[in-house]
Each structure stands twice: as structure tokens, then as C-alpha cells.
Design a protein around this motif. Structure first.
Motif, PDB file in Angstrom:
ATOM      1  N   GLU A  23      48.847  45.225  43.753  1.00 45.48           N
ATOM      2  CA  GLU A  23      48.750  46.378  43.037  1.00 45.48           C
ATOM      3  C   GLU A  23      47.853  46.276  41.587  1.00 45.48           C
ATOM      4  OE1 GLU A  23      52.685  44.503  41.639  1.00 45.48           O
ATOM      5  OE2 GLU A  23      51.613  44.757  43.673  1.00 45.48           O
ATOM      6  N   GLN A  25      44.691  45.172  39.924  1.00 46.96           N
ATOM      7  CA  GLN A  25      42.842  45.140  40.397  1.00 46.96           C
ATOM      8  C   GLN A  25      42.296  44.377  38.866  1.00 46.96           C
ATOM      9  OE1 GLN A  25      40.714  48.894  40.438  1.00 46.96           O
ATOM     10  NE2 GLN A  25      38.927  47.799  41.075  1.00 46.96           N
ATOM     11  N   ILE A  27      39.207  43.356  36.975  1.00 47.72           N
ATOM     12  CA  ILE A  27      37.867  43.872  36.386  1.00 47.72           C
ATOM     13  C   ILE A  27      37.449  42.910  35.653  1.00 47.72           C
ATOM     14  CG2 ILE A  27      36.512  45.659  35.629  1.00 47.72           C
ATOM     15  CD1 ILE A  27      38.769  47.404  36.171  1.00 47.72           C
TER      16      ILE A  27
END
Length: 144
Positions: A23, A25, A27
Motif C-alpha cells: 500500500e 508507493q 516516489i
């Protein structure tokens, strides 16, 4: 008591844990360009515009982004500082392991000298960091 952990090891552990969380992510390889406030109709949450073109909308925005923090600027948190008449000398020392009748290299030592505090911080059985905050003229002589 405190424990000294190299930044690389801390990052590696964090990234491994993040890989286990589908869940989350991650970046990376981009920077925050601007942070603007969303319209009140949309909740008024921060909109984080990244250099790669992405826009993130967040209910919670945590600022752990360094000295020139865009998050601090967005939140209008003032910062101030002053110049200390000190400089830091940092050295990594490789030394023989402790003897059989000596305690392991796991204890940090700090001494407060008239010229500034000096600390000996163990990193491994054979590597330690020496940190000395001292006056600029002494630091310049030591690093010449």
C-alpha cells in the motif's frame, strides 16, 4: 543511552521494509517544486507539485526535508539562526580491535574541553568516529 547508526544502513532498512508494504508507493528521483493550498471546496489540503509533473494531495504533510524546506515555507514556520564561533572536525578512525580483557568498542565517550567538546563514537569493533567542535583557528590548523 544512544545508538549510532550509519545513514546508509538506516536507509537500507527503511527501503526493505517499504518493499514489504504494497500500500506504500515510493516516489524518488524528483523534487518538490511548489506546495499550494487546494480550494476550500476540495478540503483545503496541500497540493504538492513535483518536478516530474506529478501532483500529490495530502491530508497530512510532514516536513523532514532539510534546511531549505518547502514544507516549512508552505506552513509559514519561521526559522532563524546565528553564527557560532565554532567549527566541527570529523574523522573516521580505523584501529585494532579491543583486547580480550577489554570491553568491546560499543561505548561513546564525550569530554568537554576549554576549546570545545570532543566525542569518540564507536561504529564497529575496529572503526570509530571522532567529532570535535572547536574554535575556527584551531580547526584551521588541524585541517591544514
Amino acid at each position: 543511552m544512544a545508538r549510532l547508526t550509519e545513514n546508509l544502513n538506516l536507509q537500507r532498512g527503511l527501503l526493505r521494509r517499504l518493499d514489504e508494504l504494497p500500500e506504500v508507493q515510493l516516489i524518488d528521483r524528483t523534487k518538490v517544486k511548489t506546495i499550494l493550498r487546494d480550494t476550500d471546496e476540495q478540503g483545503g489540503w496541500p497540493l504538492v507539485h513535483l518536478e516530474n509533473g506529478q501532483v500529490l494531495r495530502a491530508r497530512l504533510l510532514v516536513g523532514a526535508d532539510g534546511f531549505n524546506s518547502p514544507v516549512r515555507s508552505y506552513a509559514q514556520i519561521p526559522s532563524f539562526g546565528w553564527s557560532y564561533d565554532t567549527m566541527g572536525i570529523v574523522a573516521t578512525m580505523v584501529h585494532p580491535p579491543r583486547g580480550a580483557f577489554q570491553a568491546p568498542n560499543t561505548i561513546a565517550y564525550q569530554r568537554f574541553l576549554p576549546t570545545g567538546p570532543i566525542a569518540f563514537l564507536p561504529l564497529s569493533p575496529t572503526v570509530s568516529s571522532l567529532v570535535w567542535s572547536t574554535r575556527p583557528h584551531i580547526a584551521s590548523a588541524l585541517t591544514a
